[in-house]
Design an enzyme around this catalytic site. Structure first.
Site, PDB file in Angstrom:
ATOM      1  N   LYS A  81       0.833  -1.203   0.000  1.00 17.59           N
ATOM      2  CA  LYS A  81       0.000   0.000   0.000  1.00 17.59           C
ATOM      3  C   LYS A  81       0.869   1.256   0.000  1.00 17.59           C
ATOM      4  CE  LYS A  81      -4.348  -1.511   2.105  1.00 17.59           C
ATOM      5  NZ  LYS A  81      -4.176  -2.951   2.137  1.00 17.59           N
ATOM      6  N   GLU A  92      -2.489   7.780   7.287  1.00 18.74           N
ATOM      7  CA  GLU A  92      -3.137   8.684   6.344  1.00 18.74           C
ATOM      8  C   GLU A  92      -4.319   9.383   7.005  1.00 18.74           C
ATOM      9  OE1 GLU A  92      -6.129   5.748   3.873  1.00 18.74           O
ATOM     10  OE2 GLU A  92      -4.081   5.956   3.156  1.00 18.74           O
ATOM     11  N   ARG A 147      -7.199  -7.848 -10.431  1.00 17.76           N
ATOM     12  CA  ARG A 147      -7.953  -9.048 -10.795  1.00 17.76           C
ATOM     13  C   ARG A 147      -9.368  -8.622 -11.146  1.00 17.76           C
ATOM     14  NH1 ARG A 147     -11.187  -9.374  -6.339  1.00 17.76           N
ATOM     15  NH2 ARG A 147     -10.299  -8.774  -4.342  1.00 17.76           N
TER      16      ARG A 147
END
Length: 669
Positions: free
Chosen positions: A116, A200, A292
């Site tokens: 991430k 964040e 995906r």
């Protein structure tokens, strides 16, 4: 195009890929574990091969075994579905190294999104909006605390290598930061093997809106519109729809352009989803790219009229994108919900067992069912307990919601408990109807979506009436086959010489997560006209008729219509908004035959593996203390003390597999 592909997955997605392959004239090879030897995806494929034991790590996560089957069967490509190995860069590389095409992005593209922190830095460099935060490698507590104070509160701590909602904490002030950091790091280390975190800014009341992207190996990339996935419980999506009622045309265009920009940044080829978090003021920020096909891809297919699996196959075969951006057209509104074997009233405890009844709506241009099971199949403890995806489409959102309500009313599942009633309340809730839901709403207001503690009396009377009518029909059929069909002894109306007698009915209501409640009624009358006594009150039912699965009756003077039916001892009714299912019981039973368990035993709620034994004989425990933890259906379940007391006996050890309802520990009397 390929002649033969192998599908390295199971259940609904394996069936879904097989259907498109067959439409294109492509031969399919399935793989299966011991638990799936008789599964629908095995029966649907042209050929199927065993790859190991029932646990995923012994079968569907064995990339080497899957590639060996592909080589043996001459498969030219492998479709990974979603879950399992679908986002495993090493598997994608191994497939390519074996000379087989991987129907998905390259391992290199996956690795760019594997962290991430790294993904966020990469997107920021590419000009894609990201949430302000800290992604640095210096993970010392002092640096993280300083960066948290710089970002400001509330903020979110996230596992850098996480997923599925694990390793995430919301911190609302500086004093809470250290404790939450340590907790998040422990969970991340246990779940992902690495405890690195990123920080964040936390967006209050955000929406989750994702963009479907496609890229090809020739440098092309486009998007196919958005999906709104803001209805979530514990970061897991519950309802998905397209288009989003929140987006303006201008915001939709900007988010689509940002998603394509993100795809170009990692040289993306094949299907992917760029996920954004969107603030109430319309600001949007990159979250991640799912490399995906997504579970919710059917809603995009329904509004675009495109087959996304066909696009995947064509791009993996080296073709260019089938359409240019300006040729993508969206029409109408589509919504998807997932039918699960789980018990919402017991904390969404996953279920398992045989699907004794599985009735789903008929497919049409407005209703689509994607499922990997049929009636009689077993939902096992080893995999995700999804039974089917229900997708509806109509010209606009209000009509699509109406379609969804009608389709859910037609669904019937018996065997393991299901979330159908929960979904019915969800799609009628003002936050869904008004399209005002944010990602945390369900968790904040979960009680608004769970079953009411008190049943509607009309539903109970409808169950009793249905049972009476079914009994009378059966009695007439038996009488017709007898030597004296006119005999009053063959009538099921409680007949006595000169008058109709009382009939007693008893039902078990298993809706309580704690124990089954017994309901007893007394009915007078016959032929659709009854006087029913329950809970000290008397109700009049007249003109009751069962016709084609529908019950119509006047209850206390007001006409009602229900969907109704009976199978064996199960009786079910649905008034168009809510449902009730009861099991008929013998009227008389010995004292103590209740289904409720004793409060000194701690039982396994479902089959599973014991992973932790927290207490030992002689330990004092309080109500709610964790005594054991078992692992089942890909999640951990904490088994707690039902009351204050002293542990008398522990009958399980870590690693042991236990059956449902097994007594694992007892408390002293």
């Amino acid at each position: 195009m390929f002649d033969t592909i192998l599908i390295a997955n199971r259940g609904e997605i394996a069936c879904r890929v097989t259907r498109t392959a067959r439409k294109l004239g492509i031969r399919t090879v399935a793989v299966f574990s011991d638990a799936d030897a008789d599964a629908q995806h095995v029966r649907l494929a042209d050929e199927a091969h065993r790859i190991g034991g029932p646990r995923p790590q012994d079968s569907y996560l064995r990339g080497d075994a899957i590639i060996e089957v592909a080589k043996k069967t001459g498969a030219q490509a492998i479709h990974p579905g979603y879950g399992f190995l679908s986002e495993n860069a090493d598997f994608a590389d191994a497939v390519q190294a074996a000379g087989i095409a991987f129907i998905g992005p390259s391992g290199a593209s996956m690795r760019k999104m594997g962290s991430k922190a790294g993904a966020k830095d990469l997107m920021a460099a590419a000009g894609v909006p990201v949430v302000p935060g800290y992604t640095g490698e210096d993970q010392s507590p002092d640096v993280l605390q300083r960066e948290a104070d710089r970002i400001g509160y509330p903020l979110m701590i996230k596992a850098a290598h996480g997923g599925g909602g694990k390793g995430m904490r919301i911190v609302r002030n500086a004093e809470e930061f250290s404790t939450n950091l340590q907790s998040c790091q422990r969970e991340a280390a246990n779940a992902f093997g690495r405890d690195r975190v990123l920080l964040e800014r936390y967006i209050e009341h955000p929406r989750h809106i994702e963009i479907q992207v496609f890229g090809d190996s020739h440098g092309g990339a486009i998007h196919l519109g958005e999906r709104e996935c803001s209805a979530q419980r514990r970061y897991q999506k519950v309802l998905e729809e397209s288009p989003s009622a929140f987006l303006t045309p201008e915001l939709r265009a900007r988010m689509g352009a940002a998603a394509v920009q993100a795809a170009h940044a990692i040289d993306y080829a094949n299907a992917g989803t760029v996920e954004f978090i969107v603030a109430p003021n319309g600001e949007f920020f990159f979250m991640e790219i799912n490399t995906r096909l997504q579970v919710e891809h059917p809603v995009t297919e329904e509004v675009t009229g495109l087959d996304l699996v066909e696009w995947q196959l064509r791009i993996a075969a080296g073709e260019t994108l089938p359409l240019a951006q300006e040729q993508v057209v969206q029409r109408g509104h589509a919504i998807e919900v997932r039918l699960y074997a789980e018990d919402p009233d017991a904390g969404f405890l996953p279920g398992s067992g045989t699907l004794q009844t599985l009735r789903l709506p008929s497919a049409s241009k407005n209703v689509r069912i994607d499922s990997g099971v049929v009636e009689g199949d077993t939902v096992t403890i080893f995999y995700d307990p999804m039974i089917a995806k229900l997708i509806v489409w109509d010209e606009d959102r209000p009509r699509a919601l109406a379609r969804l309500r009608d389709a859910l009313a037609e669904c019937e599942i018996a065997g393991p408990k299901s979330n159908i009633a929960f979904l019915e309340r969800l799609v009628r809730h003002p936050a869904i109807v008004g399209a005002t839901i944010d990602t945390g709403y369900l968790d904040r207001h979960l009680d608004e979506f769970l079953a009411p503690t008190e049943r509607d009396p009309a539903l109970l009377l409808a169950v009793a009436t249905t049972r009476l009518l079914v009994q009378e029909d059966a009695a007439r059929a038996d009488a017709a086959r007898s030597d004296d069909p006119g005999s009053p002894w063959a009538i099921a109306d409680g007949w006595r010489l000169g008058h109709g007698g009382a009939r007693r009915l008893a039902f078990a209501d298993g809706s309580s997560p704690v124990e089954s409640r017994r309901i007893e009624l007394i009915a007078h009358g016959h032929g659709g006209d009854y006087r029913i006594e329950v809970d000290g009150a008397t109700h009049e039912v007249s003109g009751a008729r069962l016709d084609g699965g529908a019950l119509s009756a006047r209850i206390d003077g007001a006409m009602h219509r229900f969907l109704a039916g009976s199978r064996g001892d199960d009786v079910r009714v649905h008034d168009g908004r809510q449902r009730l299912r009861l099991r008929a019981e013998a009227v008389y039973r010995r004292q103590g035959e209740s289904g409720g368990g004793s409060d000194h035993r701690i039982r396994a709620p479902m089959p599973g593996r014991v992973v932790l034994v927290q207490a030992k004989p002689g330990d004092a425990v309080k109500t709610g203390d964790v005594v054991l933890v078992i692992e089942a259906m890909k999640m951990e379940l904490a088994l707690k003390a039902p009351r204050d007391g002293v542990v008398a006996e522990v009958r399980a050890t870590p690693g042991e597999f236990v059956e449902a309802d097994a007594v694992l520990a007892t408390l002293e009397a």
